[in-house]
Design an enzyme around this catalytic site. Structure first.
Site, PDB file in Angstrom:
ATOM      1  N   CYS A 101     -49.340   5.185  11.952  1.00 27.50           N
ATOM      2  CA  CYS A 101     -49.050   6.304  11.059  1.00 27.50           C
ATOM      3  C   CYS A 101     -49.509   7.587  11.728  1.00 27.50           C
ATOM      4  CB  CYS A 101     -49.786   6.112   9.737  1.00 27.50           C
ATOM      5  SG  CYS A 101     -49.508   7.457   8.574  1.00 27.50           S
ATOM      6  N   HIS A 143     -43.542   2.016   3.792  1.00 25.30           N
ATOM      7  CA  HIS A 143     -44.638   2.812   4.356  1.00 25.30           C
ATOM      8  C   HIS A 143     -44.527   4.271   3.905  1.00 25.30           C
ATOM      9  CE1 HIS A 143     -47.406   3.989   7.806  1.00 25.30           C
ATOM     10  NE2 HIS A 143     -46.890   5.156   7.443  1.00 25.30           N
ATOM     11  N   GLU A 144     -43.321   4.828   4.011  1.00 26.33           N
ATOM     12  CA  GLU A 144     -43.149   6.242   3.632  1.00 26.33           C
ATOM     13  C   GLU A 144     -43.321   6.432   2.128  1.00 26.33           C
ATOM     14  OE1 GLU A 144     -43.334   8.382   5.867  1.00 26.33           O
ATOM     15  OE2 GLU A 144     -43.055   6.913   7.457  1.00 26.33           O
ATOM     16  N   HIS A 147     -46.823   6.936   1.005  1.00 26.78           N
ATOM     17  CA  HIS A 147     -47.399   8.284   1.147  1.00 26.78           C
ATOM     18  C   HIS A 147     -47.218   9.105  -0.131  1.00 26.78           C
ATOM     19  CE1 HIS A 147     -48.755   8.419   5.282  1.00 26.78           C
ATOM     20  NE2 HIS A 147     -47.617   7.902   5.714  1.00 26.78           N
TER      21      HIS A 147
HETATM   22 NI    NI Z   1     -47.428   7.176   7.678  1.00 26.48          NI
END
Ligand code: NI
Length: 179
Positions: A101, A143-144, A147
């Site tokens: 990341c 993953h995004e 966030h």
């Molecule tokens: Ni990331």
């Protein structure tokens, strides 16, 4: 070309639940997305979420139309702008694989993710997006998305014996792959 500063783990702004985008196709939104693509490309990242540059909205970008030197073996994920996303796992199966990341530079860890997902949302013009994906593509989206709910991948790691410095874990990797 505007490269924005990427916040690093420890910054409280990475832990917020982001606000939904309410106005599409605005100059402000297009400028933000353009800056995010410049920033992502400069960092050779697989994806970037607006909270990573300190902007508290539900906006992620990911994918590229060329091979990423940080993930040379990864399949191509088409360049995507995704706002207000929702994810539905399509199977209970999880897959383990390495992630990095841009907000956690220099490290990689093995993270379990759903293998098959459907994601919905909108593009920058307010047009609906509805995609069914699997494998690496599904991993990038999860993953995004994380966030946007204040989660960084180390919070998803279950086996900390598979978490460490990229240069130690993958000594042969491209020199530009510093995170
Ligand atoms: Ni990331």
């Amino acid at each position: 070309m505007t490269i924005r500063e990427i916040l690093k783990m420890g910054d409280a702004r990475l832990l917020r639940v982001a606000q939904p985008v309410t106005e599409f196709d605005t100059d402000e939104l297009h400028r933000l997305i353009s800056d995010m693509f410049d920033t992502l490309q400069a960092a050779n990242g697989a994806g970037l979420a607006a909270p990573q540059i300190g902007v508290d909205v539900q906006l992620v970008i990911f994918g590229t139309n060329q091979i990423n030197p940080r993930y040379p073996d990864a399949p191509l994920v088409p360049r995507t702008v995704l706002l207000n996303p929702l994810i539905t796992p399509l199977r209970p199966d999880e897959e383990n694989d390495w992630e990095g990341c841009l907000s956690v530079p220099g490290l990689r860890g093995v993270v379990p993710r759903f293998s098959h997902i459907r994601y919905t949302g909108f593009d920058q013009y307010g047009d609906a997006i509805d995609c069914t994906v699997e494998g690496f593509h599904a991993r990038v989206v999860q993953h995004e998305y994380d966030h946007l709910i204040g989660k960084l991948y180390p919070m998803r790691i279950r086996d900390f014996t598979q978490f460490g410095y990229t240069e130690v874990l993958f000594p042969g990797l491209d020199a530009s792959a510093d995170d």
